[in-house]
Design a protein around this motif. Structure first.
Motif, PDB file in Angstrom:
ATOM      1  N   SER A 188       0.834  -1.207   0.000  1.00 37.69           N
ATOM      2  CA  SER A 188       0.000   0.000   0.000  1.00 37.69           C
ATOM      3  C   SER A 188       0.861   1.247   0.000  1.00 37.69           C
ATOM      4  O   SER A 188       0.916   2.006   0.963  1.00 37.69           O
ATOM      5  CB  SER A 188      -0.933  -0.002   1.214  1.00 37.69           C
ATOM      6  OG  SER A 188      -0.184  -0.130   2.402  1.00 37.69           O
ATOM      7  N   SER A 189       1.612   1.466  -1.072  1.00 40.20           N
ATOM      8  CA  SER A 189       2.417   2.670  -1.227  1.00 40.20           C
ATOM      9  C   SER A 189       2.021   3.352  -2.525  1.00 40.20           C
ATOM     10  O   SER A 189       1.373   2.767  -3.380  1.00 40.20           O
ATOM     11  CB  SER A 189       3.911   2.322  -1.260  1.00 40.20           C
ATOM     12  OG  SER A 189       4.239   1.674  -2.474  1.00 40.20           O
ATOM     13  N   MET A 190       2.421   4.612  -2.673  1.00 39.86           N
ATOM     14  CA  MET A 190       2.007   5.363  -3.854  1.00 39.86           C
ATOM     15  C   MET A 190       2.558   4.765  -5.137  1.00 39.86           C
ATOM     16  O   MET A 190       2.023   4.988  -6.213  1.00 39.86           O
ATOM     17  CB  MET A 190       2.450   6.821  -3.728  1.00 39.86           C
ATOM     18  CG  MET A 190       3.943   7.044  -3.891  1.00 39.86           C
ATOM     19  SD  MET A 190       4.384   8.759  -4.099  1.00 39.86           S
ATOM     20  CE  MET A 190       3.681   9.118  -5.685  1.00 39.86           C
ATOM     21  N   LEU A 191       3.633   3.979  -5.051  1.00 44.44           N
ATOM     22  CA  LEU A 191       4.232   3.418  -6.254  1.00 44.44           C
ATOM     23  C   LEU A 191       3.467   2.202  -6.761  1.00 44.44           C
ATOM     24  O   LEU A 191       3.620   1.825  -7.914  1.00 44.44           O
ATOM     25  CB  LEU A 191       5.691   3.029  -5.976  1.00 44.44           C
ATOM     26  CG  LEU A 191       6.628   4.171  -5.558  1.00 44.44           C
ATOM     27  CD1 LEU A 191       8.026   3.632  -5.290  1.00 44.44           C
ATOM     28  CD2 LEU A 191       6.667   5.239  -6.633  1.00 44.44           C
ATOM     29  N   ASP A 192       2.658   1.585  -5.916  1.00 43.04           N
ATOM     30  CA  ASP A 192       2.026   0.340  -6.286  1.00 43.04           C
ATOM     31  C   ASP A 192       0.501   0.382  -6.266  1.00 43.04           C
ATOM     32  O   ASP A 192      -0.144  -0.504  -6.813  1.00 43.04           O
ATOM     33  CB  ASP A 192       2.499  -0.777  -5.342  1.00 43.04           C
ATOM     34  CG  ASP A 192       4.003  -0.974  -5.410  1.00 43.04           C
ATOM     35  OD1 ASP A 192       4.470  -1.498  -6.438  1.00 43.04           O
ATOM     36  OD2 ASP A 192       4.697  -0.596  -4.464  1.00 43.04           O
TER      37      ASP A 192
ATOM     38  N   VAL B  34      -4.928   3.535   9.644  1.00 41.25           N
ATOM     39  CA  VAL B  34      -4.447   3.728  11.011  1.00 41.25           C
ATOM     40  C   VAL B  34      -2.941   3.502  11.116  1.00 41.25           C
ATOM     41  O   VAL B  34      -2.209   4.319  11.677  1.00 41.25           O
ATOM     42  CB  VAL B  34      -5.201   2.781  11.970  1.00 41.25           C
ATOM     43  CG1 VAL B  34      -4.530   2.773  13.335  1.00 41.25           C
ATOM     44  CG2 VAL B  34      -6.652   3.193  12.095  1.00 41.25           C
ATOM     45  N   GLU B  35      -2.465   2.408  10.553  1.00 42.84           N
ATOM     46  CA  GLU B  35      -1.056   2.043  10.695  1.00 42.84           C
ATOM     47  C   GLU B  35      -0.126   3.059  10.034  1.00 42.84           C
ATOM     48  O   GLU B  35       0.837   3.535  10.644  1.00 42.84           O
ATOM     49  CB  GLU B  35      -0.824   0.658  10.087  1.00 42.84           C
ATOM     50  CG  GLU B  35       0.604   0.162  10.231  1.00 42.84           C
ATOM     51  CD  GLU B  35       0.796  -1.223   9.645  1.00 42.84           C
ATOM     52  OE1 GLU B  35       1.939  -1.708   9.631  1.00 42.84           O
ATOM     53  OE2 GLU B  35      -0.209  -1.823   9.190  1.00 42.84           O
ATOM     54  N   ILE B  36      -0.414   3.412   8.787  1.00 39.50           N
ATOM     55  CA  ILE B  36       0.465   4.340   8.076  1.00 39.50           C
ATOM     56  C   ILE B  36       0.335   5.748   8.638  1.00 39.50           C
ATOM     57  O   ILE B  36       1.325   6.481   8.759  1.00 39.50           O
ATOM     58  CB  ILE B  36       0.146   4.331   6.566  1.00 39.50           C
ATOM     59  CG1 ILE B  36       0.323   2.928   5.999  1.00 39.50           C
ATOM     60  CG2 ILE B  36       1.038   5.314   5.818  1.00 39.50           C
ATOM     61  CD1 ILE B  36      -0.054   2.805   4.538  1.00 39.50           C
ATOM     62  N   LYS B  37      -0.879   6.150   9.006  1.00 39.62           N
ATOM     63  CA  LYS B  37      -1.087   7.487   9.565  1.00 39.62           C
ATOM     64  C   LYS B  37      -0.306   7.665  10.861  1.00 39.62           C
ATOM     65  O   LYS B  37       0.319   8.710  11.076  1.00 39.62           O
ATOM     66  CB  LYS B  37      -2.574   7.725   9.798  1.00 39.62           C
ATOM     67  CG  LYS B  37      -2.900   9.084  10.397  1.00 39.62           C
ATOM     68  CD  LYS B  37      -4.390   9.371  10.347  1.00 39.62           C
ATOM     69  CE  LYS B  37      -5.190   8.348  11.106  1.00 39.62           C
ATOM     70  NZ  LYS B  37      -6.632   8.658  11.122  1.00 39.62           N
TER      71      LYS B  37
ATOM     72  N   VAL C   1      -8.959  -0.069   7.687  1.00 38.87           N
ATOM     73  CA  VAL C   1      -9.281   0.528   8.975  1.00 38.87           C
ATOM     74  C   VAL C   1      -8.744   1.955   8.993  1.00 38.87           C
ATOM     75  O   VAL C   1      -7.538   2.177   8.904  1.00 38.87           O
ATOM     76  CB  VAL C   1      -8.674  -0.284  10.137  1.00 38.87           C
ATOM     77  CG1 VAL C   1      -8.976   0.391  11.477  1.00 38.87           C
ATOM     78  CG2 VAL C   1      -9.201  -1.711  10.126  1.00 38.87           C
ATOM     79  N   PHE C   2      -9.643   2.934   9.084  1.00 41.75           N
ATOM     80  CA  PHE C   2      -9.247   4.337   9.099  1.00 41.75           C
ATOM     81  C   PHE C   2      -9.162   4.903  10.514  1.00 41.75           C
ATOM     82  O   PHE C   2      -8.486   5.895  10.752  1.00 41.75           O
ATOM     83  CB  PHE C   2     -10.242   5.185   8.293  1.00 41.75           C
ATOM     84  CG  PHE C   2     -10.348   4.784   6.848  1.00 41.75           C
ATOM     85  CD1 PHE C   2      -9.322   5.067   5.962  1.00 41.75           C
ATOM     86  CD2 PHE C   2     -11.460   4.111   6.375  1.00 41.75           C
ATOM     87  CE1 PHE C   2      -9.408   4.696   4.628  1.00 41.75           C
ATOM     88  CE2 PHE C   2     -11.553   3.737   5.036  1.00 41.75           C
ATOM     89  CZ  PHE C   2     -10.528   4.032   4.175  1.00 41.75           C
TER      90      PHE C   2
END
Length: 282
Positions: free
Chosen positions: A41-45, A176-179, A226-227
Motif C-alpha cells: 500500500s504505497s504510492m508506487l504500487d 491507522v497504521e500508516i497514519k 481501517v481508518f
C-alpha cells in the motif's frame, strides 16, 4: 489568494513520470483499472491519487476497478481503447482532464493559473520517490511546515492535485497504521501534522483508499481498510464481499418499491443483504 510554491529540502534526484504504454500480454478494457492484489500500500504500487481524482470529480462510477494478479503495476485502459496508462500521477492527470470542467472546478483547485503552480508541486513530489523513507518524510515535513504557516491547502482555498501528490509522497496515510507512522515522523512540525490529519479524514480520500485496496470487492483478496480504531469493522462472514468503495458510517441501504406483485424469496434476500451491510458498515 496566492499559491504556495515548493521549497524542497535536501537534494532529491529527479524521477521521470510514467507515460502511456501498450500492454500486449493483457487485455484491458476502456477505463478499466487493474491493480495487483498483493501490491504494497504505497504510492508506487496503488493508484490512490488517480482514484481520489475520480471520486472528487464524481467520475469513479465510469471506472471498473479490478484486482488482477497478472499485472505488475496498476494499469488504466484509455477511454478510446488505444492502450493503457501506467503510473499513479499519469492516471490522475488523465482522469482530471477527462472530467467535466464544471465538476472539477467545483471540487478541485484547477484554474489555469493554479495548475502551473501545482505542476511544480507534483514534480517535486515525484522527485521524492527516489529518497529513503526517513529522508523523504523529513523533507516533506520541512517543506509543508514552511508552506502551510498561513494556509490550509498548498494551492488556493481548496484541495488540489498538489495536495494529493504530496499526500501520496508521504505514503497516503489514511489507514491507522500508516497514519500513525507518518504523524510520529511529523511530531515536530505542527502545520504539517494539521494538514495530514485533515486530508486523512477526507471522505473522498478514504473512499479512494478502499477502492485501491479492495477493487470492486468481488475477489477473495479484497480487504477492508481501517481508518480509525474506534470504527474497526467486524470480519465479513464467509461468502460476503466488501462493498465497492464503502467506508464506515457512509453506507445507506434501502428497499426500493417495485410493481412486481407479492413479495417473494428474492425480496427476502435483498432485505437480509441490506440489513447485513447496514449493520456491518455502522
Amino acid at each position: 489568494a496566492g499559491a504556495a510554491t515548493p521549497a524542497p529540502q535536501g537534494k532529491p534526484s529527479a524521477a521521470k513520470g510514467a507515460a502511456p504504454v501498450l500492454n500486449a500480454n493483457l487485455s484491458v478494457d476502456p477505463l478499466q483499472l487493474l491493480i495487483h492484489p498483493n501490491a504494497p500500500s504505497s504510492m508506487l504500487d496503488r493508484p490512490f491519487m488517480a482514484l481520489a481524482v475520480a471520486v472528487l470529480t464524481n467520475t469513479d462510477l465510469d471506472l471498473t476497478v479490478n484486482l488482477e494478479p497478472r499485472v505488475r503495476h496498476a494499469l488504466l485502459g484509455l477511454e478510446d481503447g488505444s492502450g493503457t496508462i501506467v503510473g499513479d500521477l499519469a492516471m490522475a492527470r488523465y482522469l482530471l482532464n477527462r472530467a467535466p470542467t464544471e465538476t472539477k472546478m467545483n471540487c478541485l483547485a484547477c484554474s489555469n493559473t493554479s495548475m502551473a503552480v501545482q505542476d511544480a508541486w507534483m514534480e517535486y513530489a515525484q522527485s521524492l520517490t527516489q529518497l529513503q523513507e526517513d529522508q523523504r518524510l523529513k523533507g516533506i515535513a520541512m517543506t509543508l511546515e514552511h508552506a502551510l504557516q498561513t494556509r490550509s491547502y498548498l494551492v488556493g482555498h481548496k484541495l488540489s492535485m498538489a495536495d494529493l501528490a504530496l499526500f501520496a509522497a508521504l505514503g497516503w496515510p489514511t489507514t491507522v497504521e500508516i497514519k500513525e507512522k507518518v504523524l510520529n515522523a511529523l511530531a515536530d512540525y505542527p502545520c504539517a501534522t494539521r494538514w495530514v490529519r485533515m486530508l486523512a479524514c477526507h471522505p473522498a480520500l478514504q473512499k479512494a483508499t478502499q477502492l485501491a485496496m479492495s477493487g470492486d470487492g468481488s475477489t477473495n483478496t479484497a480487504t477492508e481498510v481501517v481508518f480509525d480504531t474506534s470504527t474497526t469493522l467486524e470480519p465479513l462472514v464467509p461468502g460476503m464481499n466488501p462493498l465497492e468503495g464503502a467506508t464506515p458510517g457512509n453506507v445507506v441501504t434501502r428497499f426500493p418499491p417495485e410493481p412486481s406483485g407479492y413479495l417473494h424469496i428474492g425480496h427476502a434476500k435483498a432485505v437480509l443483504l441490506n440489513d447485513y451491510y447496514a449493520r456491518h458498515y455502522k
